[in-house]
Design a protein around this motif. Structure first.
Motif, PDB file in Angstrom:
ATOM      1  N   CYS A   1       0.872  -1.221  -0.093  1.00 22.32           N
ATOM      2  CA  CYS A   1      -0.031   0.071   0.036  1.00 22.32           C
ATOM      3  C   CYS A   1       0.980   1.423   0.049  1.00 22.32           C
ATOM      4  N   LEU A   2       0.720   2.119  -0.818  1.00 23.80           N
ATOM      5  CA  LEU A   2       1.361   3.302  -1.008  1.00 23.80           C
ATOM      6  C   LEU A   2       0.534   4.692  -0.872  1.00 23.80           C
ATOM      7  N   GLN A   3       0.986   5.519   0.157  1.00 17.74           N
ATOM      8  CA  GLN A   3       0.570   6.771   0.012  1.00 17.74           C
ATOM      9  C   GLN A   3       1.262   8.043  -0.329  1.00 17.74           C
ATOM     10  N   GLU A   4       0.588   9.169  -0.645  1.00 21.47           N
ATOM     11  CA  GLU A   4       1.190  10.392  -1.505  1.00 21.47           C
ATOM     12  C   GLU A   4       1.961   9.839  -2.713  1.00 21.47           C
ATOM     13  N   PHE A   5       1.124   8.758  -3.596  1.00 22.41           N
ATOM     14  CA  PHE A   5       1.492   8.353  -4.884  1.00 22.41           C
ATOM     15  C   PHE A   5       1.409   9.811  -5.779  1.00 22.41           C
TER      16      PHE A   5
ATOM     17  N   LYS B   1      -5.352   8.969  -7.605  1.00 20.64           N
ATOM     18  CA  LYS B   1      -4.785  10.259  -7.024  1.00 20.64           C
ATOM     19  C   LYS B   1      -3.474   9.640  -6.122  1.00 20.64           C
ATOM     20  N   GLY B   2      -3.632   9.927  -4.786  1.00 18.35           N
ATOM     21  CA  GLY B   2      -2.563   9.735  -4.063  1.00 18.35           C
ATOM     22  C   GLY B   2      -2.289   8.386  -3.338  1.00 18.35           C
ATOM     23  N   GLU B   3      -3.411   7.535  -3.766  1.00 14.27           N
ATOM     24  CA  GLU B   3      -3.313   6.178  -3.112  1.00 14.27           C
ATOM     25  C   GLU B   3      -3.042   5.061  -4.118  1.00 14.27           C
TER      26      GLU B   3
END
Length: 353
Positions: free
Chosen positions: A139-143, A169-171
């Protein structure tokens, strides 16, 4: 006033201060049950929990050294009262050997892939880290993607081990297992949101939810204030910003909690919550879920590299359909956050459809 009278007065004041520290510890414990919408007081107390407990620890040591046993009971009680928080931050070293697991899940706020200079290089290094660690679901945030590093190019870095990729967007969720369906929510008037993906693991369908909640806003406030006034922001403005963003997280948490409660599959909830284990956010999101660090973590749980590395704001939770056999906080410096990884196995909990 004689010397004996002065010492007696100082002793009395020290005892009173110790009592106040105990009261502060009890109130800060209570703060995790109170929504920040109830006022700045409770949000501030939750934020100050680490400071309050360190002060009680110092008081305990002082009174023990002085052999004032009855007074030392007060800070000891304060620490015992908050064992739940302490257990969410510090764990004894895990000395177990290698264990089998069904899936290895990771989570990382990638900070826009800015940490190592060129964003494409940072994204590639994160993909290499995931491959070395044998991560199955990430899981990646601020993508963030643009002409320098597109979403497709980032996906290609991971494709060797994790060919399945969804983002909004950011996920992003990147997976070794096929993604059978997914959806996302972007919170209004923010850059935050969450992305869920249902994975066909071969054993069961698992719902993974990647979350990025409202930031504290302290860094941006300080930057704006220094730029406008060439000095640090006043404390009242800082706490006001903390309160406003805490209120936003309450609304965001309610939406995520509703999704978790309505899901019929095993659930994994991971991401950057932007709040500590002393917060209402943590308690509300965790609910009946399990905290991987509390179950199988080792050492100190800090995941944010700044502020002395004291803050734990990145998590992997899961329901009783799964159990952790190992939990790690990786040391590799590829973001301003540390990656967290949980080795999970299926238990005899609920089954999917």
């Amino acid at each position: 006033m004689g010397r004996k009278a002065v010492f007696s007065l100082l002793h009395f004041l020290s005892v009173v201060l110790t009592l106040l520290l105990l009261a502060a510890a009890v109130l800060s414990w209570r703060a995790s049950f109170v929504p920040p919408t109830e006022g700045r007081f409770w949000a501030t107390l939750a934020l100050l929990m680490p400071v309050i407990l360190v002060a009680n620890l110092v008081a305990l040591i002082v009174w023990l050294v002085r052999r004032e046993w009855w007074v030392s009971v007060l800070p000891a009680a304060a620490l015992l009262f908050n064992l739940g928080y302490i257990a969410s931050m510090v764990r004894l070293p895990d000395i177990g050997g290698e264990r089998t697991y069904d899936l290895r899940v990771g989570s990382l706020n990638v900070n826009g892939f800015r940490r190592l200079g060129k964003r494409a290089f940072t994204a590639h290094e994160i993909a290499q880290l995931a491959a070395r660690e044998g991560i199955d679901v990430l899981c990646l945030q601020e993508f963030q993607d643009d002409s320098e590093v597109s979403a497709d190019s980032v996906a290609s870095f991971f494709a060797g081990r994790m060919p399945h990729f969804v983002r909004d967007k950011g996920e992003a969720v990147i997976s070794r297992f096929p993604i059978v369906r997914h959806g996302s929510v972007n919170f209004p008037q923010t850059n935050n949101g969450y992305l869920w993906a249902d994975l066909d693991t071969g054993r069961d369908t698992v719902r993974v939810i990647s979350v990025h909640l409202q930031t504290s806003g302290i860094s941006s406030l300080r930057h704006r204030f220094r730029k406008a006034h060439d000095r640090e922001a006043p404390v009242d403005l800082v706490f006001g910003e903390v309160e406003r963003n805490s209120r936003r997280r309450v609304e965001q948490v309610s939406q995520i909690r509703a999704l978790v409660d309505s899901t019929r599959y095993p659930v994994i909830l991971a991401g950057d919550f932007n709040d500590t284990p002393s917060s209402y956010t943590y308690r509300r999101l965790k609910g009946e879920l399990n905290d991987g660090f509390r179950e199988r973590g080792s050492g100190y749980g800090g995941t944010f590299r700044y502020l002395g590395g004291l803050l734990r704001i990145d998590y992997i939770f899961y329901d009783d359909s799964l159990r952790a056999v190992r939990y790690e906080i990786l040391k590799e410096d590829v973001s301003d956050h540390k990656a967290v990884v949980a080795d999970l196995e299926f238990s005899n909990g609920r089954n999917g459809e």
